[in-house]
Design a protein around this motif. Structure first.
Motif, mmCIF file in Angstrom:
data_model
loop_
_atom_site.group_PDB
_atom_site.id
_atom_site.type_symbol
_atom_site.label_atom_id
_atom_site.label_comp_id
_atom_site.label_asym_id
_atom_site.label_seq_id
_atom_site.Cartn_x
_atom_site.Cartn_y
_atom_site.Cartn_z
ATOM 1 N N THR A 121 -4.415 -0.669 -4.424
ATOM 2 C CA THR A 121 -4.158 -1.683 -3.394
ATOM 3 C C THR A 121 -4.729 -1.245 -2.051
ATOM 4 O OG1 THR A 121 -2.040 -0.650 -2.934
ATOM 5 C CG2 THR A 121 -2.026 -2.569 -4.396
ATOM 6 N N ARG A 122 -4.978 0.042 -1.920
ATOM 7 C CA ARG A 122 -5.293 0.551 -0.577
ATOM 8 C C ARG A 122 -6.676 0.163 -0.095
ATOM 9 N NH1 ARG A 122 -2.257 6.009 -2.233
ATOM 10 N NH2 ARG A 122 -0.202 5.043 -2.283
ATOM 11 N N LYS A 180 0.820 -1.222 0.000
ATOM 12 C CA LYS A 180 0.000 0.000 0.000
ATOM 13 C C LYS A 180 0.853 1.271 0.000
ATOM 14 C CE LYS A 180 -3.838 -2.267 2.391
ATOM 15 N NZ LYS A 180 -3.210 -3.579 2.607
#
Lengths: 485, 45
Positions: B41-42, A327
């Motif tokens: 992706t978060r 992330k």
């Protein structure tokens, strides 16, 4: 009417410009600012460097294409950024300097509504003492002119070997923090293949030298991959290839100085060693271009835009390797301080390396930098272009298109020898590029079905097919957009 | 030089007929992997 300025006309800048032009009406201006007159398909440089492809085959002039397609083109280099304008110019602009023609040396404020910084890397040869392409018997294949020079020198050495000279060839990375191991990997296999073709293979000792901890790291921390019916590590695959080809290797090496035919390096044990050679091709480190940025009162605000490369929506918090997360990696490549500035491709500052950082006993950081070349450059440029197009059409900021390297696949079709029937290639795909240990905890952060390796003639055909397909696409020939990035 | 790739494996790697079918297979497989989409992706689960 919006004006989108793109700095750079490499893979990333050209992809962004072509998609913007295709999808935006002519009411909107798309302007490319690049010091280079030609587009070059860099992945084919390795074939120029072994004399199997002319450099004219991998490049074409940009100005006629851009004129035909309605894309503005200024052959100029960016000097500094004024994202708020200045006291005289209320619009944001980039100060640029023309590099050719009647305007050579003149500076211009190139104003914009949206800015795409696709300036790629600076090839930081000066980061390694004595590493100068064409000097000290060391060469590069980073540009087509470098590759031309590399072939001239290699060809001369091959002729000497035909007369009985024994030679040492050294190929790999020329700095503790170099990236692009893949290009050097392709080049060493192609050189080895060519020596066979010239019947001088037994006259040469070929050595790989790289900053990677293990072979097959490629700046991506290596990978677990499927190979036929087996699952193996990338270092095992590359070891197998190198042993089969009789190539020696030195890993964990930080090349720090080049003298005539001698590479000085430090290894992770803190030992200072040398390796002699008759011909070397060493990839330099990449760095940012050292741009400066100023606010409307001309105060220096460089730290708002740059951290070496350009700051984007990544998490730059310093933390240990164990706490790194997928992330951390950017998704939209938008600068957090100036929302109309984007940096796809190599131009964005990565949050950290992908490979585990390693420090020598003397404190030297010997860690490959993360690769962002080729496919990731194209994909990130396209998504930035699409977000800008959506924002213009919707009249408000739109960041729906996302593409983190932690959720993106990449293919490395590595040529391992040129020849329609005698060629070879190593095809490796990886998904994702940045390992996601939460999603794929048991397979070293990668999807095993989408991360595989294959060796054979088909790999060479694939690489050749990609060469022609991507040049067709870059020339914006009919239906070019159907070819994916 | 250590022969790490067996004669049979080498035959498969260099045989143009086998490699032609491999070329088709790899082209499709790679297309699915690299053109099969990308995202953030978060917010990924």
């Amino acid at each position: 009417m919006s004006k989108i300025v793109i700095l750079g006309a490499g893979i990333s800048g050209h992809v962004a410009a072509s998609h913007l032009r295709r999808k935006l009406s002519k009411n909107h201006k798309v302007v490319v600012v690049s010091p280079n007159s030609n587009y070059q398909w860099i992945p084919s440089n390795i074939w120029v460097g072994i004399g199997r492809m002319k450099s004219e085959k991998i490049l074409f002039p940009l100005a006629p294409l851009y004129k035909k397609k309605g894309i503005g083109f200024k052959q100029a280099k960016a000097i500094s950024f004024f994202p708020e304008g200045d006291k005289h110019e209320h619009k944001p602009y980039v100060l640029s300097e023309f590099v050719v023609g009647d305007k050579k040396g003149q500076q211009e404020k190139v104003t914009y509504d949206y800015l795409i910084n696709a300036t790629g890397p600076k090839l930081n040869f000066e980061g390694t003492e004595g590493l100068i392409p064409g000097k000290n018997k060391a060469y590069s294949v980073c540009t087509y002119t470098h590759a031309d020079h590399a072939w001239e020198a290699l060809n001369a050495l091959i002729q000497d070997m035909k007369k009985g000279k024994k030679a040492k060839i050294l190929i790999g990375t020329g700095h503790a923090k170099s990236t692009c191991q893949g290009a050097a990997f392709e080049y060493i296999l192609n050189v080895e293949h060519e020596l066979h073709r010239h019947n001088v293979r037994d006259m040469a000792e070929i050595t790989w030298i790289a900053n990677e901890y293990k072979l097959g790291d490629f700046g991506m921390d290596g990978m677990l991959l499927s190979y036929g019916s087996m699952t193996m590590k990338s270092n095992e695959l590359v070891e197998m290839i190198f042993e089969d080809r009789g190539i020696k290797w030195i890993t964990g090496a930080a090349v720090n100085k080049i003298e005539e035919g001698i590479a000085h390096y430090e290894n992770l044990d803190g030992e200072y060693k040398t390796e002699s050679y008759d011909f070397a091709m060493l990839i330099p480190s990449f760095s940012g271009h050292g741009f400066k940025a100023y606010d409307k009162n001309e105060n220096d605000i460089t730290e708002k835009l740059f951290k070496g490369f350009m700051i984007v929506d990544a998490d730059y918090t310093q933390k240990p390797y164990e706490e790194w997360s997928v992330k951390d990696w950017p998704e939209t490549y938008q600068n957090p301080n100036y929302k109309n500035i984007f940096a796809p491709g190599i131009a964005f500052a990565p949050p950290h390396s992908i490979s585990k950082p390693r420090i020598s006993k003397n404190g030297t950081d010997i860690t490959p930098a993360p690769p962002r070349t080729g496919m990731p450059s194209g994909i990130t440029a396209k998504l930035v272009a699409e977000n800008i197009i959506d924002s213009i059409k919707n009249g408000k900021e739109s960041l729906h298109n996302k593409g983190s390297m932690g959720n993106m696949g990449a293919a490395c079709i590595a040529s391992a020898g040129f020849g329609i029937m005698k060629g070879s290639g190593v095809s490796i795909t990886t998904f994702p590029i940045v390992p996601d240990y939460e999603k794929y905890p048991k397979t070293q952060g990668r999807h095993l079905g989408k991360t595989f390796g294959d060796i054979g003639l088909a790999g060479h055909w694939l690489k050749l097919a990609l060469h022609y397909a991507f040049i067709y696409k870059a020339k914006m020939r009919p239906f070019w957009w159907l070819i994916p990035e | 030089m250590t022969e790490r790739i067996s004669g049979y494996q080498r035959f498969k790697m260099t045989n143009p007929i086998i490699q032609f079918f491999k070329f088709i297979y790899l082209s499709i497989k790679i297309m699915f992997i690299v053109a099969g989409g990308h995202g953030g992706t978060r917010k990924a689960v």
